[in-house]
Design an enzyme around this catalytic site. Structure first.
Site, PDB file in Angstrom:
ATOM      1  N   VAL A 298       0.834  -1.200   0.000  1.00  0.00           N
ATOM      2  CA  VAL A 298       0.000   0.000   0.000  1.00  0.00           C
ATOM      3  C   VAL A 298       0.871   1.254   0.000  1.00  0.00           C
ATOM      4  O   VAL A 298       0.583   2.230  -0.695  1.00  0.00           O
ATOM      5  CB  VAL A 298      -0.938   0.000   1.224  1.00  0.00           C
ATOM      6  N   GLU A 299       1.946   1.223   0.786  1.00  0.00           N
ATOM      7  CA  GLU A 299       2.778   2.405   0.964  1.00  0.00           C
ATOM      8  C   GLU A 299       3.660   2.707  -0.242  1.00  0.00           C
ATOM      9  O   GLU A 299       3.759   3.862  -0.670  1.00  0.00           O
ATOM     10  CB  GLU A 299       3.665   2.237   2.209  1.00  0.00           C
ATOM     11  N   SER A 300       4.315   1.690  -0.784  1.00  0.00           N
ATOM     12  CA  SER A 300       5.364   1.951  -1.780  1.00  0.00           C
ATOM     13  C   SER A 300       5.346   1.008  -2.967  1.00  0.00           C
ATOM     14  O   SER A 300       6.256   1.067  -3.794  1.00  0.00           O
ATOM     15  CB  SER A 300       6.736   1.839  -1.103  1.00  0.00           C
TER      16      SER A 300
END
Length: 521
Positions: free
Chosen positions: A129-131
Protein backbone atom coordinates in the site's frame (compact mmCIF):
# COMPACT_ATOMS: atom_id res chain seq x y z
CA UNK A 1 11.67 -23.64 7.21
CA UNK A 2 8.33 -23.17 8.91
CA UNK A 3 5.93 -26.12 9.23
CA UNK A 4 2.27 -25.79 10.13
CA UNK A 5 0.66 -28.82 11.81
CA UNK A 6 -2.97 -29.77 11.33
CA UNK A 7 -3.95 -32.41 13.94
CA UNK A 8 -7.02 -34.61 13.50
CA UNK A 9 -9.04 -34.88 16.74
CA UNK A 10 -9.56 -38.44 17.96
CA UNK A 11 -12.43 -39.79 20.08
CA UNK A 12 -10.90 -41.00 23.34
CA UNK A 13 -13.90 -42.84 24.74
CA UNK A 14 -16.25 -45.07 22.77
CA UNK A 15 -19.08 -46.84 24.55
CA UNK A 16 -19.41 -49.72 22.19
CA UNK A 17 -20.57 -53.17 23.15
CA UNK A 18 -17.74 -55.23 24.60
CA UNK A 19 -15.21 -52.43 24.21
CA UNK A 20 -12.77 -51.51 26.98
CA UNK A 21 -11.71 -47.94 27.75
CA UNK A 22 -8.28 -47.83 29.29
CA UNK A 23 -7.94 -45.52 32.31
CA UNK A 24 -4.80 -43.98 30.75
CA UNK A 25 -7.07 -41.93 28.45
CA UNK A 26 -8.82 -40.28 31.40
CA UNK A 27 -7.05 -37.49 33.23
CA UNK A 28 -7.79 -36.29 36.74
CA UNK A 29 -9.38 -33.20 35.29
CA UNK A 30 -11.93 -35.07 33.18
CA UNK A 31 -15.41 -34.69 34.64
CA UNK A 32 -16.43 -38.34 34.44
CA UNK A 33 -18.44 -40.30 37.03
CA UNK A 34 -16.06 -42.89 38.66
CA UNK A 35 -18.95 -45.39 38.90
CA UNK A 36 -19.28 -45.36 35.13
CA UNK A 37 -15.55 -45.93 34.79
CA UNK A 38 -15.69 -48.84 37.24
CA UNK A 39 -18.65 -50.34 35.40
CA UNK A 40 -16.92 -50.11 32.08
CA UNK A 41 -13.68 -51.59 33.44
CA UNK A 42 -15.53 -54.48 35.05
CA UNK A 43 -16.93 -55.73 31.77
CA UNK A 44 -15.35 -58.88 30.31
CA UNK A 45 -12.44 -58.27 27.98
CA UNK A 46 -13.34 -59.02 24.41
CA UNK A 47 -10.41 -58.60 22.04
CA UNK A 48 -11.45 -56.39 19.15
CA UNK A 49 -9.45 -54.98 16.28
CA UNK A 50 -8.30 -51.53 17.23
CA UNK A 51 -7.71 -48.60 14.93
CA UNK A 52 -4.19 -47.26 15.38
CA UNK A 53 -3.98 -43.64 16.53
CA UNK A 54 -3.39 -41.37 13.56
CA UNK A 55 -0.26 -39.24 13.63
CA UNK A 56 -0.78 -35.48 13.26
CA UNK A 57 -0.79 -34.43 9.64
CA UNK A 58 1.97 -31.94 8.85
CA UNK A 59 1.50 -29.55 5.95
CA UNK A 60 4.79 -28.10 4.75
CA UNK A 61 4.58 -24.51 3.58
CA UNK A 62 7.10 -23.87 0.82
CA UNK A 63 5.81 -20.46 -0.38
CA UNK A 64 6.00 -17.32 1.78
CA UNK A 65 2.75 -16.04 0.25
CA UNK A 66 0.99 -19.17 1.52
CA UNK A 67 2.57 -18.77 4.94
CA UNK A 68 1.38 -15.17 5.01
CA UNK A 69 -2.08 -16.03 3.67
CA UNK A 70 -2.77 -18.53 6.46
CA UNK A 71 -2.27 -15.81 9.07
CA UNK A 72 -4.52 -13.05 7.70
CA UNK A 73 -7.18 -12.83 10.39
CA UNK A 74 -8.47 -9.25 10.66
CA UNK A 75 -12.17 -9.34 9.65
CA UNK A 76 -12.90 -7.70 6.29
CA UNK A 77 -16.28 -5.90 6.50
CA UNK A 78 -18.65 -5.26 3.63
CA UNK A 79 -17.88 -1.58 3.19
CA UNK A 80 -18.16 0.39 -0.05
CA UNK A 81 -14.53 1.50 -0.04
CA UNK A 82 -13.32 -2.03 0.68
CA UNK A 83 -15.31 -3.31 -2.26
CA UNK A 84 -14.00 -0.53 -4.51
CA UNK A 85 -10.37 -1.37 -3.73
CA UNK A 86 -11.04 -5.09 -4.05
CA UNK A 87 -12.42 -4.49 -7.52
CA UNK A 88 -9.37 -2.40 -8.42
CA UNK A 89 -6.90 -5.09 -7.39
CA UNK A 90 -8.89 -7.74 -9.25
CA UNK A 91 -9.00 -5.53 -12.35
CA UNK A 92 -5.22 -4.94 -12.19
CA UNK A 93 -3.61 -8.36 -11.67
CA UNK A 94 -0.36 -7.18 -13.28
CA UNK A 95 0.12 -4.78 -10.39
CA UNK A 96 0.19 -7.59 -7.85
CA UNK A 97 2.29 -9.77 -10.15
CA UNK A 98 4.90 -7.01 -10.36
CA UNK A 99 4.82 -6.53 -6.59
CA UNK A 100 5.25 -10.26 -6.06
CA UNK A 101 8.45 -10.10 -8.09
CA UNK A 102 9.74 -7.07 -6.17
CA UNK A 103 8.95 -8.65 -2.82
CA UNK A 104 11.16 -11.68 -3.48
CA UNK A 105 14.30 -10.65 -1.57
CA UNK A 106 12.55 -9.22 1.50
CA UNK A 107 9.12 -10.78 2.07
CA UNK A 108 10.46 -13.72 4.11
CA UNK A 109 12.40 -11.30 6.31
CA UNK A 110 9.28 -9.18 6.95
CA UNK A 111 6.94 -12.11 7.58
CA UNK A 112 9.46 -13.68 9.95
CA UNK A 113 9.86 -10.43 11.92
CA UNK A 114 6.08 -10.05 12.27
CA UNK A 115 5.66 -13.65 13.44
CA UNK A 116 8.37 -13.28 16.07
CA UNK A 117 6.57 -10.26 17.52
CA UNK A 118 3.14 -11.90 17.35
CA UNK A 119 1.70 -9.03 15.27
CA UNK A 120 -1.13 -9.23 12.71
CA UNK A 121 0.18 -10.57 9.42
CA UNK A 122 -1.79 -7.85 7.60
CA UNK A 123 1.10 -5.54 8.50
CA UNK A 124 3.28 -7.42 5.99
CA UNK A 125 1.07 -5.93 3.27
CA UNK A 126 1.65 -2.31 4.30
CA UNK A 127 4.71 -1.97 1.99
CA UNK A 128 2.41 -2.79 -0.93
CA UNK A 129 0.00 0.00 0.00
CA UNK A 130 2.78 2.40 0.96
CA UNK A 131 5.36 1.95 -1.78
CA UNK A 132 4.30 -0.89 -4.09
CA UNK A 133 7.28 -2.71 -2.52
CA UNK A 134 9.76 -0.26 -4.05
CA UNK A 135 12.50 0.65 -1.52
CA UNK A 136 13.44 3.67 -3.65
CA UNK A 137 9.89 5.11 -3.55
CA UNK A 138 9.73 8.80 -2.62
CA UNK A 139 6.36 10.43 -2.01
CA UNK A 140 5.20 14.03 -2.57
CA UNK A 141 5.00 14.28 1.21
CA UNK A 142 8.76 13.60 1.51
CA UNK A 143 8.30 10.04 2.78
CA UNK A 144 10.83 7.49 1.58
CA UNK A 145 11.50 3.77 1.44
CA UNK A 146 9.49 0.58 1.56
CA UNK A 147 7.61 1.71 4.70
CA UNK A 148 7.43 5.40 3.66
CA UNK A 149 8.93 7.10 6.69
CA UNK A 150 9.25 10.87 6.86
CA UNK A 151 12.61 12.10 8.17
CA UNK A 152 11.37 13.18 11.65
CA UNK A 153 9.48 9.94 12.25
CA UNK A 154 12.39 7.84 10.95
CA UNK A 155 14.83 9.50 13.34
CA UNK A 156 12.34 9.16 16.20
CA UNK A 157 12.32 5.39 15.70
CA UNK A 158 16.08 5.10 15.47
CA UNK A 159 16.92 5.37 11.76
CA UNK A 160 19.99 7.36 10.69
CA UNK A 161 19.76 9.79 7.78
CA UNK A 162 22.82 11.60 6.38
CA UNK A 163 24.64 12.30 3.11
CA UNK A 164 25.97 8.75 2.86
CA UNK A 165 23.05 6.74 4.22
CA UNK A 166 19.26 6.89 4.51
CA UNK A 167 17.91 4.30 6.93
CA UNK A 168 14.40 4.73 5.54
CA UNK A 169 15.52 2.76 2.48
CA UNK A 170 17.50 0.16 4.46
CA UNK A 171 14.89 -2.62 4.38
CA UNK A 172 15.96 -4.64 7.47
CA UNK A 173 16.47 -1.50 9.58
CA UNK A 174 13.29 0.21 8.35
CA UNK A 175 11.27 -2.96 8.95
CA UNK A 176 12.39 -3.00 12.57
CA UNK A 177 11.50 0.69 12.93
CA UNK A 178 8.10 0.24 11.25
CA UNK A 179 7.12 -2.65 13.51
CA UNK A 180 8.33 -0.69 16.56
CA UNK A 181 6.10 2.15 15.41
CA UNK A 182 3.10 -0.13 14.87
CA UNK A 183 3.43 -1.58 18.37
CA UNK A 184 3.69 1.93 19.79
CA UNK A 185 0.56 3.04 17.90
CA UNK A 186 -1.33 -0.08 18.98
CA UNK A 187 -0.70 0.80 22.63
CA UNK A 188 -1.45 4.51 22.14
CA UNK A 189 -4.77 3.85 20.40
CA UNK A 190 -6.23 1.50 23.01
CA UNK A 191 -5.01 -1.76 21.45
CA UNK A 192 -7.20 -1.45 18.37
CA UNK A 193 -5.45 -2.53 15.18
CA UNK A 194 -7.68 -0.57 12.79
CA UNK A 195 -6.96 2.57 14.81
CA UNK A 196 -3.23 1.75 14.83
CA UNK A 197 -3.10 1.18 11.06
CA UNK A 198 -4.98 4.44 10.48
CA UNK A 199 -2.57 6.21 12.84
CA UNK A 200 0.39 4.91 10.81
CA UNK A 201 -1.01 6.98 7.96
CA UNK A 202 -2.01 10.18 9.75
CA UNK A 203 -0.64 10.06 13.31
CA UNK A 204 -2.22 8.92 16.56
CA UNK A 205 -3.31 12.46 17.46
CA UNK A 206 -5.82 12.64 14.62
CA UNK A 207 -7.25 9.24 15.46
CA UNK A 208 -7.58 9.92 19.19
CA UNK A 209 -9.16 13.34 18.55
CA UNK A 210 -11.67 11.79 16.15
CA UNK A 211 -12.61 9.22 18.81
CA UNK A 212 -13.08 11.97 21.41
CA UNK A 213 -15.30 13.97 19.06
CA UNK A 214 -17.56 10.98 18.46
CA UNK A 215 -17.70 10.18 22.17
CA UNK A 216 -18.70 13.76 22.96
CA UNK A 217 -21.43 13.65 20.31
CA UNK A 218 -22.72 10.26 21.47
CA UNK A 219 -21.72 8.63 18.18
CA UNK A 220 -20.14 5.19 17.65
CA UNK A 221 -16.36 5.19 17.87
CA UNK A 222 -15.46 2.26 15.62
CA UNK A 223 -13.07 3.13 12.78
CA UNK A 224 -15.84 3.23 10.18
CA UNK A 225 -17.75 5.87 12.16
CA UNK A 226 -14.83 8.29 12.59
CA UNK A 227 -14.41 11.50 10.61
CA UNK A 228 -10.82 11.38 9.33
CA UNK A 229 -8.80 12.87 6.46
CA UNK A 230 -9.92 11.32 3.19
CA UNK A 231 -6.52 9.68 2.63
CA UNK A 232 -6.77 7.90 5.99
CA UNK A 233 -10.41 6.92 5.40
CA UNK A 234 -9.20 5.18 2.22
CA UNK A 235 -6.00 3.77 3.72
CA UNK A 236 -7.49 1.12 6.01
CA UNK A 237 -10.09 -0.11 3.45
CA UNK A 238 -7.32 -0.44 0.87
CA UNK A 239 -5.24 -2.61 3.18
CA UNK A 240 -8.22 -4.79 4.13
CA UNK A 241 -9.24 -5.20 0.49
CA UNK A 242 -5.69 -6.19 -0.37
CA UNK A 243 -5.63 -8.70 2.49
CA UNK A 244 -8.87 -10.23 1.22
CA UNK A 245 -7.52 -10.53 -2.33
CA UNK A 246 -4.24 -12.06 -1.13
CA UNK A 247 -6.00 -14.46 1.23
CA UNK A 248 -8.37 -15.70 -1.48
CA UNK A 249 -6.00 -15.29 -4.42
CA UNK A 250 -6.79 -18.73 -5.81
CA UNK A 251 -10.54 -18.06 -5.76
CA UNK A 252 -10.04 -14.67 -7.44
CA UNK A 253 -7.66 -16.05 -10.06
CA UNK A 254 -4.76 -13.90 -8.89
CA UNK A 255 -1.30 -15.30 -9.63
CA UNK A 256 1.46 -14.38 -7.18
CA UNK A 257 5.00 -15.46 -8.06
CA UNK A 258 6.01 -18.08 -5.51
CA UNK A 259 8.67 -16.97 -3.02
CA UNK A 260 10.64 -19.73 -1.30
CA UNK A 261 9.82 -20.02 2.39
CA UNK A 262 13.45 -19.59 3.42
CA UNK A 263 15.78 -16.61 3.86
CA UNK A 264 16.75 -14.99 0.56
CA UNK A 265 19.22 -12.51 2.04
CA UNK A 266 21.69 -12.35 4.91
CA UNK A 267 22.93 -9.24 6.72
CA UNK A 268 26.74 -9.24 7.00
CA UNK A 269 28.66 -7.08 9.49
CA UNK A 270 31.51 -5.55 7.47
CA UNK A 271 33.15 -3.60 10.31
CA UNK A 272 34.07 -0.43 8.41
CA UNK A 273 33.45 1.54 5.21
CA UNK A 274 33.86 -0.17 1.83
CA UNK A 275 33.42 0.83 -1.82
CA UNK A 276 30.28 -0.84 -3.16
CA UNK A 277 32.10 -1.81 -6.37
CA UNK A 278 34.74 -3.60 -4.28
CA UNK A 279 32.03 -5.27 -2.18
CA UNK A 280 30.19 -6.43 -5.31
CA UNK A 281 33.43 -7.86 -6.69
CA UNK A 282 34.11 -9.76 -3.45
CA UNK A 283 30.56 -11.15 -3.48
CA UNK A 284 30.79 -11.92 -7.21
CA UNK A 285 27.57 -10.08 -8.01
CA UNK A 286 26.71 -7.05 -10.15
CA UNK A 287 26.90 -3.58 -8.53
CA UNK A 288 23.27 -2.95 -9.50
CA UNK A 289 22.17 -6.13 -7.73
CA UNK A 290 24.13 -5.10 -4.62
CA UNK A 291 22.56 -1.63 -4.66
CA UNK A 292 19.09 -3.14 -5.08
CA UNK A 293 19.62 -5.07 -1.85
CA UNK A 294 21.23 -2.08 -0.10
CA UNK A 295 19.16 0.94 -1.21
CA UNK A 296 19.99 2.77 2.02
CA UNK A 297 23.45 3.74 0.74
CA UNK A 298 23.21 7.01 -1.18
CA UNK A 299 26.57 7.04 -2.91
CA UNK A 300 29.49 4.85 -4.01
CA UNK A 301 30.39 3.45 -0.60
CA UNK A 302 28.87 2.43 2.68
CA UNK A 303 28.69 5.09 5.40
CA UNK A 304 32.03 5.95 7.08
CA UNK A 305 30.49 6.03 10.56
CA UNK A 306 28.11 3.13 10.00
CA UNK A 307 25.93 1.25 9.95
CA UNK A 308 28.62 -1.18 8.82
CA UNK A 309 26.29 -3.75 7.33
CA UNK A 310 25.59 -5.14 3.89
CA UNK A 311 22.61 -7.18 2.74
CA UNK A 312 23.74 -10.01 0.45
CA UNK A 313 22.11 -12.97 -1.29
CA UNK A 314 22.14 -15.78 1.24
CA UNK A 315 24.19 -18.00 -1.05
CA UNK A 316 26.90 -15.33 -1.42
CA UNK A 317 27.27 -14.24 2.21
CA UNK A 318 29.78 -16.87 3.35
CA UNK A 319 32.21 -16.48 0.46
CA UNK A 320 31.94 -12.69 0.72
CA UNK A 321 32.80 -12.77 4.42
CA UNK A 322 35.84 -14.95 3.72
CA UNK A 323 37.04 -12.70 0.90
CA UNK A 324 36.50 -9.58 3.01
CA UNK A 325 38.52 -11.03 5.89
CA UNK A 326 41.43 -11.62 3.49
CA UNK A 327 41.26 -8.08 2.04
CA UNK A 328 43.82 -5.60 3.46
CA UNK A 329 42.02 -2.73 5.21
CA UNK A 330 43.63 -0.09 2.97
CA UNK A 331 42.13 -1.76 -0.13
CA UNK A 332 38.52 -1.29 0.97
CA UNK A 333 38.60 2.22 -0.55
CA UNK A 334 40.56 4.02 -3.25
CA UNK A 335 42.54 7.05 -2.13
CA UNK A 336 43.84 10.13 -3.92
CA UNK A 337 46.51 12.57 -2.73
CA UNK A 338 45.10 15.94 -3.74
CA UNK A 339 47.16 19.15 -3.88
CA UNK A 340 45.16 22.18 -2.79
CA UNK A 341 44.96 24.93 -5.43
CA UNK A 342 44.31 28.62 -5.15
CA UNK A 343 40.59 29.29 -4.91
CA UNK A 344 39.84 25.82 -3.54
CA UNK A 345 37.50 25.34 -0.62
CA UNK A 346 36.65 22.19 1.29
CA UNK A 347 33.16 22.32 -0.22
CA UNK A 348 34.47 22.49 -3.80
CA UNK A 349 37.00 19.71 -3.18
CA UNK A 350 34.36 17.49 -1.55
CA UNK A 351 31.93 18.04 -4.45
CA UNK A 352 34.64 17.30 -7.02
CA UNK A 353 35.50 13.99 -5.33
CA UNK A 354 31.89 13.04 -4.49
CA UNK A 355 32.44 12.99 -0.76
CA UNK A 356 31.67 15.28 2.18
CA UNK A 357 33.51 18.09 3.95
CA UNK A 358 33.23 16.19 7.22
CA UNK A 359 35.01 13.16 5.72
CA UNK A 360 37.87 15.30 4.40
CA UNK A 361 38.17 17.07 7.75
CA UNK A 362 38.15 13.81 9.71
CA UNK A 363 40.74 12.02 7.57
CA UNK A 364 43.08 15.02 7.41
CA UNK A 365 42.61 16.23 11.01
CA UNK A 366 41.33 19.63 9.87
CA UNK A 367 39.42 21.89 12.22
CA UNK A 368 37.28 24.57 10.63
CA UNK A 369 37.44 25.43 6.93
CA UNK A 370 40.93 26.88 6.50
CA UNK A 371 43.13 25.12 3.94
CA UNK A 372 46.46 26.20 2.41
CA UNK A 373 47.26 26.16 -1.30
CA UNK A 374 50.11 23.78 -2.07
CA UNK A 375 49.36 21.44 0.84
CA UNK A 376 48.02 17.94 0.20
CA UNK A 377 44.82 16.22 1.31
CA UNK A 378 44.12 12.50 1.46
CA UNK A 379 40.66 11.83 -0.01
CA UNK A 380 38.72 8.57 -0.49
CA UNK A 381 37.34 8.28 -4.03
CA UNK A 382 35.10 5.88 -5.90
CA UNK A 383 36.81 2.86 -7.45
CA UNK A 384 34.76 3.25 -10.64
CA UNK A 385 33.02 5.97 -12.63
CA UNK A 386 29.83 7.53 -11.28
CA UNK A 387 27.73 5.89 -13.98
CA UNK A 388 28.91 2.48 -12.77
CA UNK A 389 26.86 2.97 -9.58
CA UNK A 390 23.47 3.26 -11.33
CA UNK A 391 21.31 3.32 -8.20
CA UNK A 392 23.26 5.97 -6.30
CA UNK A 393 21.27 9.08 -5.37
CA UNK A 394 23.06 11.10 -8.05
CA UNK A 395 22.37 8.61 -10.84
CA UNK A 396 18.74 8.12 -9.80
CA UNK A 397 18.16 11.88 -10.04
CA UNK A 398 19.79 11.96 -13.49
CA UNK A 399 17.60 9.09 -14.63
CA UNK A 400 14.54 10.91 -13.32
CA UNK A 401 15.57 14.12 -15.05
CA UNK A 402 16.04 12.26 -18.34
CA UNK A 403 12.79 10.33 -18.11
CA UNK A 404 10.80 12.87 -20.13
CA UNK A 405 13.48 13.24 -22.79
CA UNK A 406 11.03 13.12 -25.70
CA UNK A 407 10.36 16.77 -24.76
CA UNK A 408 12.81 19.66 -24.90
CA UNK A 409 14.70 20.40 -21.72
CA UNK A 410 16.60 23.28 -20.24
CA UNK A 411 18.67 23.62 -17.10
CA UNK A 412 18.00 26.03 -14.26
CA UNK A 413 20.45 26.83 -11.49
CA UNK A 414 18.79 27.57 -8.16
CA UNK A 415 19.41 31.07 -6.78
CA UNK A 416 19.13 32.38 -3.24
CA UNK A 417 15.47 32.87 -2.34
CA UNK A 418 14.20 30.38 -4.92
CA UNK A 419 11.58 27.77 -4.12
CA UNK A 420 9.96 25.04 -6.18
CA UNK A 421 6.75 27.08 -6.26
CA UNK A 422 8.54 30.23 -7.48
CA UNK A 423 10.46 28.38 -10.22
CA UNK A 424 7.37 26.44 -11.32
CA UNK A 425 5.43 29.68 -11.62
CA UNK A 426 8.23 31.25 -13.66
CA UNK A 427 8.14 28.40 -16.21
CA UNK A 428 4.32 28.01 -16.11
CA UNK A 429 4.44 24.43 -14.86
CA UNK A 430 3.11 22.77 -11.71
CA UNK A 431 5.18 22.38 -8.56
CA UNK A 432 4.53 18.63 -8.57
CA UNK A 433 5.84 18.34 -12.15
CA UNK A 434 9.03 20.21 -11.30
CA UNK A 435 9.57 18.11 -8.18
CA UNK A 436 8.91 14.85 -10.04
CA UNK A 437 11.29 15.72 -12.89
CA UNK A 438 14.09 16.28 -10.39
CA UNK A 439 13.49 13.47 -7.91
CA UNK A 440 12.28 15.85 -5.22
CA UNK A 441 9.34 16.22 -2.88
CA UNK A 442 7.16 19.31 -3.24
CA UNK A 443 8.14 20.10 0.37
CA UNK A 444 11.90 19.97 -0.19
CA UNK A 445 14.02 23.07 0.41
CA UNK A 446 16.27 24.06 -2.48
CA UNK A 447 19.93 24.96 -2.00
CA UNK A 448 21.49 27.74 -4.12
CA UNK A 449 23.64 26.26 -6.89
CA UNK A 450 21.54 23.13 -7.36
CA UNK A 451 20.77 22.40 -11.02
CA UNK A 452 17.20 21.56 -11.99
CA UNK A 453 15.93 20.24 -15.29
CA UNK A 454 12.86 21.88 -16.85
CA UNK A 455 10.94 20.00 -19.51
CA UNK A 456 9.03 21.99 -22.12
CA UNK A 457 6.13 20.80 -24.20
CA UNK A 458 6.96 20.13 -27.86
CA UNK A 459 4.42 22.71 -29.00
CA UNK A 460 6.49 25.44 -27.30
CA UNK A 461 8.97 25.09 -30.16
CA UNK A 462 8.66 24.91 -33.89
CA UNK A 463 9.39 21.68 -35.70
CA UNK A 464 8.62 18.00 -35.24
CA UNK A 465 10.48 15.99 -32.60
CA UNK A 466 11.35 12.39 -33.31
CA UNK A 467 13.38 9.76 -31.48
CA UNK A 468 16.40 8.88 -33.61
CA UNK A 469 18.68 5.87 -33.15
CA UNK A 470 22.16 6.62 -34.47
CA UNK A 471 24.94 4.08 -34.97
CA UNK A 472 28.40 5.52 -34.34
CA UNK A 473 30.74 5.31 -37.34
CA UNK A 474 34.53 5.42 -37.67
CA UNK A 475 35.74 8.98 -37.18
CA UNK A 476 32.57 10.17 -35.41
CA UNK A 477 32.81 12.51 -32.45
CA UNK A 478 30.16 13.89 -30.13
CA UNK A 479 30.68 17.35 -31.59
CA UNK A 480 30.23 16.10 -35.16
CA UNK A 481 27.08 14.13 -34.31
CA UNK A 482 25.64 17.06 -32.32
CA UNK A 483 26.28 19.41 -35.25
CA UNK A 484 24.71 16.99 -37.72
CA UNK A 485 21.46 16.77 -35.77
CA UNK A 486 21.52 20.35 -34.41
CA UNK A 487 21.57 19.37 -30.77
CA UNK A 488 24.15 20.11 -28.08
CA UNK A 489 26.98 17.86 -26.93
CA UNK A 490 25.63 18.10 -23.38
CA UNK A 491 22.24 16.84 -24.59
CA UNK A 492 23.91 13.90 -26.32
CA UNK A 493 25.77 13.04 -23.12
CA UNK A 494 22.65 13.38 -20.99
CA UNK A 495 20.38 11.37 -23.28
CA UNK A 496 22.89 8.51 -23.42
CA UNK A 497 24.52 8.87 -19.98
CA UNK A 498 27.93 9.30 -21.60
CA UNK A 499 30.96 10.07 -19.51
CA UNK A 500 33.38 12.78 -20.62
CA UNK A 501 36.35 10.45 -20.12
CA UNK A 502 34.99 7.66 -22.31
CA UNK A 503 35.35 7.65 -26.09
CA UNK A 504 32.69 6.69 -28.60
CA UNK A 505 33.09 3.26 -30.11
CA UNK A 506 32.19 2.37 -33.74
CA UNK A 507 28.91 0.46 -33.70
CA UNK A 508 27.73 2.08 -30.48
CA UNK A 509 24.05 3.05 -30.58
CA UNK A 510 23.00 6.54 -29.48
CA UNK A 511 19.50 7.84 -28.81
CA UNK A 512 18.69 11.40 -29.91
CA UNK A 513 15.57 13.54 -29.72
CA UNK A 514 15.70 15.56 -32.91
CA UNK A 515 13.70 18.30 -34.59
CA UNK A 516 13.58 16.53 -37.96
CA UNK A 517 12.52 19.72 -39.76
CA UNK A 518 15.80 21.45 -38.97
CA UNK A 519 18.44 18.71 -38.66
CA UNK A 520 20.99 17.87 -41.36
CA UNK A 521 20.08 14.19 -41.25
Amino acid sequence: MKHYKITTALALLAFLSGCQVSPQFISDSDNIDPDIVAEVNSQPETPEPTTPQQAPQVVEITDVWQRLRLQLNIPVPEQALVERYREWYLANPKHLAQISERAGPFLYLIVDAIEKRGLPMELALLPIVESAFDPFAYSPGAASGLWQFTSPMARHFGLKINWWYDGRRDVPAATTAALDMMQYLYQKTGENWLYAIAAYNSGEGRILNAIKRNEAAGKPTDFWSLSLPSETERYVPQLLALADVIKHADQYGIQLAAIDNKPAVHVVDIGSQIDLAKAASLAEIDITDLQQLNPGYNHWATAPKGPHKLVLPVDKAEEFSAALAALPAEERLNWVRYQIRRGDSLGLIAKKHRTTVDIIRSINNIKGNNIVAGKHLLIPIAQQDATDYPLSAEQRVLAQQNRNSSRYSSKYQVKSGDSLWKIARQFKISTSELANWNGLSAKDTLKPGKTLVIWHQDDNRKGVVRTVKYKVRNGDSLAAIASKFKVSVSQLRKWNQLNEKKYLQPGQMLTLYVDVTSSNS
